[in-house]
Design an enzyme around this catalytic site. Structure first.
Site, PDB file in Angstrom:
ATOM      1  N   GLU A 163       0.936  -1.278  -0.296  1.00 48.72           N
ATOM      2  CA  GLU A 163       0.116   0.130  -0.548  1.00 48.72           C
ATOM      3  C   GLU A 163       1.314   1.569  -0.639  1.00 48.72           C
ATOM      4  O   GLU A 163       1.024   1.679   0.639  1.00 48.72           O
ATOM      5  CB  GLU A 163      -0.975  -0.128   1.031  1.00 48.72           C
ATOM      6  CG  GLU A 163      -1.868  -1.230   1.161  1.00 48.72           C
ATOM      7  CD  GLU A 163      -3.428  -0.490   2.200  1.00 48.72           C
ATOM      8  OE1 GLU A 163      -3.174  -0.494   3.047  1.00 48.72           O
ATOM      9  OE2 GLU A 163      -3.733  -1.728   2.318  1.00 48.72           O
ATOM     10  N   GLU A 351      -5.021  -8.758   0.298  1.00 47.28           N
ATOM     11  CA  GLU A 351      -5.685  -8.217   1.470  1.00 47.28           C
ATOM     12  C   GLU A 351      -7.501  -8.084   1.026  1.00 47.28           C
ATOM     13  O   GLU A 351      -7.595  -7.048   0.499  1.00 47.28           O
ATOM     14  CB  GLU A 351      -4.791  -6.793   1.933  1.00 47.28           C
ATOM     15  CG  GLU A 351      -4.325  -6.979   3.173  1.00 47.28           C
ATOM     16  CD  GLU A 351      -3.471  -5.556   3.288  1.00 47.28           C
ATOM     17  OE1 GLU A 351      -4.586  -5.270   4.695  1.00 47.28           O
ATOM     18  OE2 GLU A 351      -2.477  -5.750   3.591  1.00 47.28           O
TER      19      GLU A 351
HETATM   20  O1  IFM Z   1      -4.442  -3.105   9.020  1.00 43.92           O
HETATM   21  C1  IFM Z   1      -4.748  -2.707   7.646  1.00 43.92           C
HETATM   22  C2  IFM Z   1      -2.730  -2.628   6.907  1.00 43.92           C
HETATM   23  O2  IFM Z   1      -1.868  -3.053   7.169  1.00 43.92           O
HETATM   24  C3  IFM Z   1      -3.071  -2.483   5.619  1.00 43.92           C
HETATM   25  N1  IFM Z   1      -3.778  -2.463   4.913  1.00 43.92           N
HETATM   26  C4  IFM Z   1      -5.503  -2.213   5.310  1.00 43.92           C
HETATM   27  C5  IFM Z   1      -5.307  -2.847   7.221  1.00 43.92           C
HETATM   28  C6  IFM Z   1      -7.124  -2.560   7.221  1.00 43.92           C
HETATM   29  O3  IFM Z   1      -7.203  -1.105   8.126  1.00 43.92           O
END
Ligand code: IFM
Length: 444
Positions: A163, A351
């Site tokens: 990210e 994710e």
């Molecule tokens: O916890 C975070 C993660 O570190 C990065 N992506 C989003 C998740 C939820 O906010």
């Protein structure tokens, strides 16, 4: 019952600062997050990652739990300040932790899928300007090279960055994440140097080290929609999309920054010479897969008083406790768009998950039906796009454990395992049982 192909990877994700704890053990130095957490008002309840899920000490039991869950792969990140606690000083003890974790995973038949950078920038790097300083690219490369040399033969795949939008804009422009700066020019420089370091790391692994281990990058993408069918809201959704998605997608897949956004940013930044033309060739170096983190769509509306002319709008969709819209249909639309406009590479959903206010019952159960539904809806979406041949190659549920949710501390629980932070006991939530079944059946 529709089934996923045998090669489809079911996994789960975590990150170093969010679960490891042991912030001052094994030779680790401080990261920007340790420092940020200590500033009153930055993190809810002034929580920090000092202990977190104590995974550093409990990784062996945790791997057994992951095994019982039945996933094919486990995605985790490597804490840079464990590996280089000081500039240019390699810490073997820090690396040993990841060697042992990876060994344990391989023994358990779980494919290790490490991410090099999930936001724990060492303080020494921050003190020299952090990602705003172009030198950060070479510091990161030294870290990446060491990880590749020490671990490559034992891992399944590499992710360079998690990210970049969060690590740059949320951290250097909006100030919600460490190091908490609020400067658009710094945000743009940080984003560029992070992307450049990604490209350089891919070249290093493939060209210099001649490794055939797959490597890619993970972006957080939130498709932006305007509230109304008006010209103003079209401008708003265009700019939200440019800021969140295209500023990262375009350089990676097209070797250029979106010129509408360059023009918009030029109201605040009068010199783009930190971008060198050949950088874009590096950033767009071919990878082996593309990772996306998807949680929600963004609903926006025009706001003439905002620097980028948009603001978040009220939406009547069901929401998680983060206030994020549950939007599996938009997830599908995003994948169609990526296929249409950007890439044929295999896509991993690195994710996806949801925070809800879970209740631990006296008998140790946690009935998190909303999370079960959220997961089912998103896995169904993947199943549907894959039936149309869109080649989503894997799904990693965020997250294995309730953990340190950055500025929200421990209040937001994303885990499929409930963690009682006082005892460090892990409890199966219904969502973990459900995910276990999905993996076992290779489908819903
Ligand atoms: O916890 C975070 C993660 O570190 C990065 N992506 C989003 C998740 C939820 O906010």
């Amino acid at each position: 019952m529709k089934q996923f192909a045998n090669e489809f990877i079911f996994g789960t994700s975590t990150s170093s600062y969010q679960i490891e704890g042991a912030f001052n053990e094994g030779g680790r130095s401080l990261s920007v997050w340790d420092t940020f957490c200590a500033i009153p008002g930055k993190v809810l309840n002034q929580d920090n990652g000092n202990v977190a899920c104590d995974h550093y000490h409990r990784y062996q039991e945790d791997v057994q739990l992951i095994k019982e869950l039945g996933v094919d792969s486990y995605r985790f990140s490597i804490a840079w300040p464990r590996i280089f606690p000081e500039k240019g000083i390699y810490n073997e003890e820090g690396m040993l932790f990841y060697k042992q974790l990876i060994h344990e995973l391989n023994e358990a038949g779980i494919k290790p899928f490490p991410t090099l950078y999930h936001w724990d920038l060492p303080m020494w790097a921050y003190e020299e300007g952090g990602w705003v300083n172009r030198e950060s690219v070479s510091w990161f490369l030294e870290f990446a090279k060491t990880c590749f040399e020490q671990l490559d033969e034992h891992v399944f795949s590499w992710i360079t960055h998690n990210e970049p939008w969060c690590a740059s804009f949320l951290s250097y422009h909006q100030g919600y994440h460490a190091p908490g700066h609020m400067n658009i020019e710094e945000g743009l420089k940080a984003a560029h140097h992070i992307l450049l370091s990604h490209g350089e790391a891919v070249k290093l692994l493939k060209q210099e080290l001649q490794s055939s281990t797959p490597i890619g990058i993970t972006l957080n993408l939130a498709p932006a929609y305007g509230v109304k069918d008006t010209y103003n809201d079209m401008v708003a959704s265009n700019n939200a999309d440019g800021y969140t998605n295209r500023w990262f997608l375009d350089p990676i897949f097209k070797g250029s920054y979106p010129i509408d956004m360059v023009n918009l940013f030029s109201k605040y930044v009068h010199d783009f010479s930190f971008i060198q033309v050949q950088d874009l060739e590096t950033i767009s170096v071919p990878c082996d897969f593309f990772g996306i983190n998807y949680y929600s769509r963004a609903l926006v509306e025009f706001a003439g008083n905002q620097s980028l002319l948009f603001t978040n709008a009220y939406s009547d969709y069901p929401k998680t406790v983060m206030g994020w819209d549950v939007s599996p249909e938009e997830f599908k639309q995003l994948i169609y768009r990526l296929r249409r406009d950007y890439t044929d590479l295999p896509i991993y959903i690195t994710e996806n998950g949801a925070a809800y206010d879970d209740i631990l019952e006296d008998d140790g159960s946690v009935h998190d039906q909303e999370r079960v539904d959220y997961i089912n809806q998103h896995i169904t979406a993947i199943q549907q796009v894959n039936e149309e041949g869109l080649n989503v190659a894997g799904y990693f549920l965020w997250s294995l454990f309730d953990n340190f949710e950055w500025a929200f501390g421990y209040e937001k629980r994303f885990g499929i395992f409930y963690v009682d932070f006082a005892t460090q006991r892990r409890y199966w939530k219904d969502s973990a049982r459900q995910y276990q079944q999905i993996i076992k059946n290779r489908g819903l």
